[in-house]
Design a protein around this motif. Structure first.
Motif, short mmCIF file in Angstrom:
data_model
loop_
_atom_site.label_atom_id
_atom_site.label_comp_id
_atom_site.label_asym_id
_atom_site.label_seq_id
_atom_site.Cartn_x
_atom_site.Cartn_y
_atom_site.Cartn_z
N VAL A 97 0.84 -1.20 0.00
CA VAL A 97 0.00 0.00 0.00
C VAL A 97 0.87 1.25 0.00
CG1 VAL A 97 -1.65 1.33 1.37
CG2 VAL A 97 -1.96 -1.14 1.11
N TYR A 98 1.88 1.26 0.84
CA TYR A 98 2.78 2.40 0.96
C TYR A 98 3.51 2.68 -0.36
CZ TYR A 98 6.68 5.24 2.76
OH TYR A 98 7.61 6.23 2.99
N ALA A 99 4.08 1.62 -0.97
CA ALA A 99 4.84 1.79 -2.19
C ALA A 99 3.97 2.20 -3.37
CB ALA A 99 5.59 0.49 -2.52
N VAL A 100 2.80 1.62 -3.47
CA VAL A 100 1.89 1.95 -4.58
C VAL A 100 1.46 3.41 -4.50
CG1 VAL A 100 -0.44 1.56 -5.48
CG2 VAL A 100 1.05 -0.39 -5.01
N LEU A 101 1.14 3.90 -3.32
CA LEU A 101 0.74 5.30 -3.17
C LEU A 101 1.89 6.25 -3.50
CD1 LEU A 101 -1.49 5.14 0.04
CD2 LEU A 101 -2.23 5.51 -2.33
N LEU A 102 3.11 5.89 -3.08
CA LEU A 102 4.26 6.72 -3.43
C LEU A 102 4.49 6.72 -4.94
CD1 LEU A 102 6.95 5.95 -0.68
CD2 LEU A 102 5.53 8.00 -0.92
N GLU A 103 4.35 5.54 -5.55
CA GLU A 103 4.57 5.43 -6.99
C GLU A 103 3.57 6.30 -7.76
OE1 GLU A 103 5.14 1.77 -10.15
OE2 GLU A 103 3.28 1.88 -8.97
N ARG A 104 2.37 6.44 -7.21
CA ARG A 104 1.34 7.23 -7.88
C ARG A 104 1.40 8.71 -7.53
NH1 ARG A 104 -3.85 3.02 -7.53
NH2 ARG A 104 -2.85 1.36 -8.76
N GLY A 105 2.44 9.08 -6.78
CA GLY A 105 2.70 10.49 -6.52
C GLY A 105 1.98 11.12 -5.35
N TYR A 106 1.44 10.32 -4.43
CA TYR A 106 0.68 10.89 -3.31
C TYR A 106 1.56 11.41 -2.18
CZ TYR A 106 -3.64 9.17 -5.41
OH TYR A 106 -4.69 8.96 -6.26
N GLY A 107 2.78 10.93 -2.08
CA GLY A 107 3.69 11.44 -1.06
C GLY A 107 3.50 10.78 0.30
N ILE A 161 7.29 -3.14 -6.68
CA ILE A 161 6.85 -1.75 -6.82
C ILE A 161 7.93 -0.84 -6.24
CG2 ILE A 161 5.05 -0.07 -6.31
CD1 ILE A 161 4.06 -2.41 -7.97
N GLY A 162 8.61 -0.12 -7.11
CA GLY A 162 9.65 0.79 -6.65
C GLY A 162 9.07 1.99 -5.92
N ALA A 163 9.84 2.53 -4.98
CA ALA A 163 9.36 3.67 -4.20
C ALA A 163 10.51 4.58 -3.82
CB ALA A 163 8.64 3.19 -2.94
N ALA A 164 10.24 5.88 -3.77
CA ALA A 164 11.26 6.85 -3.38
C ALA A 164 10.58 8.04 -2.72
CB ALA A 164 12.06 7.31 -4.60
N LEU A 171 15.98 7.27 5.89
CA LEU A 171 16.04 5.98 6.58
C LEU A 171 17.11 5.07 5.98
CD1 LEU A 171 12.23 5.20 7.05
CD2 LEU A 171 13.87 5.82 8.83
N ALA A 172 17.26 5.13 4.67
CA ALA A 172 18.20 4.23 4.00
C ALA A 172 19.65 4.69 4.10
CB ALA A 172 17.81 4.09 2.53
N PHE A 173 19.87 6.01 4.04
CA PHE A 173 21.25 6.50 3.96
C PHE A 173 21.64 7.46 5.09
CE2 PHE A 173 19.58 5.96 -0.42
CZ PHE A 173 20.33 4.84 -0.78
N VAL A 246 10.50 -1.03 2.90
CA VAL A 246 10.56 -0.27 1.65
C VAL A 246 11.81 0.61 1.62
CG1 VAL A 246 9.39 1.45 0.23
CG2 VAL A 246 8.05 -0.31 1.39
N ALA A 247 12.18 1.17 2.77
CA ALA A 247 13.39 2.00 2.83
C ALA A 247 14.64 1.18 2.54
CB ALA A 247 13.50 2.66 4.20
N ARG A 248 14.70 -0.02 3.07
CA ARG A 248 15.89 -0.85 2.91
C ARG A 248 16.01 -1.40 1.49
NH1 ARG A 248 19.78 -2.82 5.94
NH2 ARG A 248 20.69 -4.87 5.50
N LEU A 249 14.87 -1.73 0.88
CA LEU A 249 14.87 -2.34 -0.45
C LEU A 249 14.57 -1.35 -1.57
CD1 LEU A 249 12.89 -5.63 0.37
CD2 LEU A 249 15.38 -5.30 0.35
N SER A 250 14.16 -0.14 -1.20
CA SER A 250 13.73 0.88 -2.18
C SER A 250 12.55 0.39 -3.00
CB SER A 250 14.89 1.28 -3.11
OG SER A 250 15.93 1.86 -2.37
N ALA A 251 11.81 -0.55 -2.45
CA ALA A 251 10.66 -1.11 -3.16
C ALA A 251 9.86 -2.00 -2.23
CB ALA A 251 11.14 -1.93 -4.37
#
Length: 329
Positions: A97-107, A161-164, A171-173, A246-251
């Motif tokens: 859910v988190y990654a899909v919403l980020l991918e769709r630009g919701y922030g 599903i990629g996420a950024a 969290l990752a870096f 998601v932070a650790r895998l970027s997806a």
């Protein structure tokens, strides 16, 4: 009468000695394995690798804390009390859910609340099945696990599903005082858990409900609410872990349910590291680090990860067998 009291004291002392022997044996095994890796695995004891173990253990720690709270609130006997087999699948669904919403630009402002709400919904469903419908926790959470796993596949269509986002980058870096942000999450999370579970009125009542439901009810504690709360917290822990995944895998990736075995191993082993075989946050944290160090040591030695799963399964069998024997003695 005196003879009966003498026998009772002897049995009590014998039981105490057994518990002490098991705890000391667990700590000795922990120390022995750490010494073995320190001698055989190059770089195992470096500060970089120690921090790496803590970082790798963060996701496992959050999930194990969730199950530990369920163990505490539904019975201190981890074999007969409640359990949440859905927590790993729940984390996978929340991550999707988190990654899909980020991918769709919701922030993050929408994606984070949505992930937390998803986790809480799954936790509420577990509580409803266990408390309201009175279904055996093993069966009810197993059913919910499959529901969550199916929903995850439906949301992601079984794809990565990629996420950024800025939060994920931090969290990752991110680092503070030379320690990574993920490691800080485990440190701060564990400290908060200890404060809430072991020193707050809510935590003490949770132990009361898990220790003796009828006694808790007799002093005016609404036991059902605390059992519901333990499953809701497990759902919240799953949602928090999902963001870290998601932070650790970027997806968001399928297969998060595979974390269930090490999570159960950590929560069960944590009871052995604790006094009176009662689940505690400190014991669970130690068990999480133990399993993290075990996986890390195997990696440094070039041993297949398949063996890690085998060892984790063996740990569950040994812990359940030992605690069962000790409680019956």
């Amino acid at each position: 009468m005196k003879l009966q009291l003498f026998k009772s004291d002897m049995n009590s002392n014998g039981y105490t000695l057994q518990k002490m022997a098991i705890r000391l044996g667990a700590f000795a095994a922990f120390l022995g394995i750490m010494v073995f890796f320190a001698v055989t695995a190059r770089g195992f004891t470096t500060s970089y690798n120690i921090l790496n173990i803590i970082e790798q253990s963060t996701i496992l720690g959050f999930l194990a804390f969730g199950i530990t709270v369920v163990f505490i609130g539904t019975g201190t006997d981890v074999q007969k009390g409640g359990i949440d087999l859905s927590i790993a699948a729940n984390a996978g669904l929340c991550a999707a859910v988190y990654a899909v919403l980020l991918e769709r630009g919701y922030g993050d402002s929408l994606a984070i609340p949505a992930a937390i709400a998803t986790g809480l919904c799954v936790g509420f469903l577990n509580g409803f099945a266990v408390v309201t419908l009175r279904i055996m926790p093993l069966l009810s959470t197993l059913a919910v696990m499959n529901i969550a796993a199916g929903l995850e596949l439906a949301v992601t269509q079984n794809t990565v599903i990629g996420a950024a986002s800025p939060l994920l980058d931090t969290l990752a870096f991110g680092k503070f005082l030379g320690i990574s942000a993920l490691a800080w999450c485990l440190i701060i999370g564990a400290a908060l858990m200890v404060a809430i579970v072991h020193y707050s009125p809510v935590g003490l009542r949770l132990y009361s409900v898990g220790g003796n439901v009828e006694a808790a009810k007799s002093v005016g504690i609404y036991a059902g609410r605390y059992v519901y709360g333990s499953y809701l917290f497990s759902g919240f822990a799953a949602s928090a872990a999902s963001i870290l995944i998601v932070a650790r895998l970027s997806a968001s990736t399928p297969g998060t349910g595979l974390l269930l075995l090490p999570v159960l191993a950590a929560a069960l082993l944590g009871a052995v590291f604790s006094r009176r075989f009662v689940p505690t946050i400190g014991g669970t944290l130690l068990a999480v680090l133990f399993i993290g160090a075990l996986s890390n040591g195997f990696q440094l030695l070039g041993i297949s990860s398949y063996w890690v799963s085998g060892v984790q399964g063996a740990l569950i069998l040994v812990v359940v067998a030992v605690t069962s024997f000790a409680k019956k003695s």
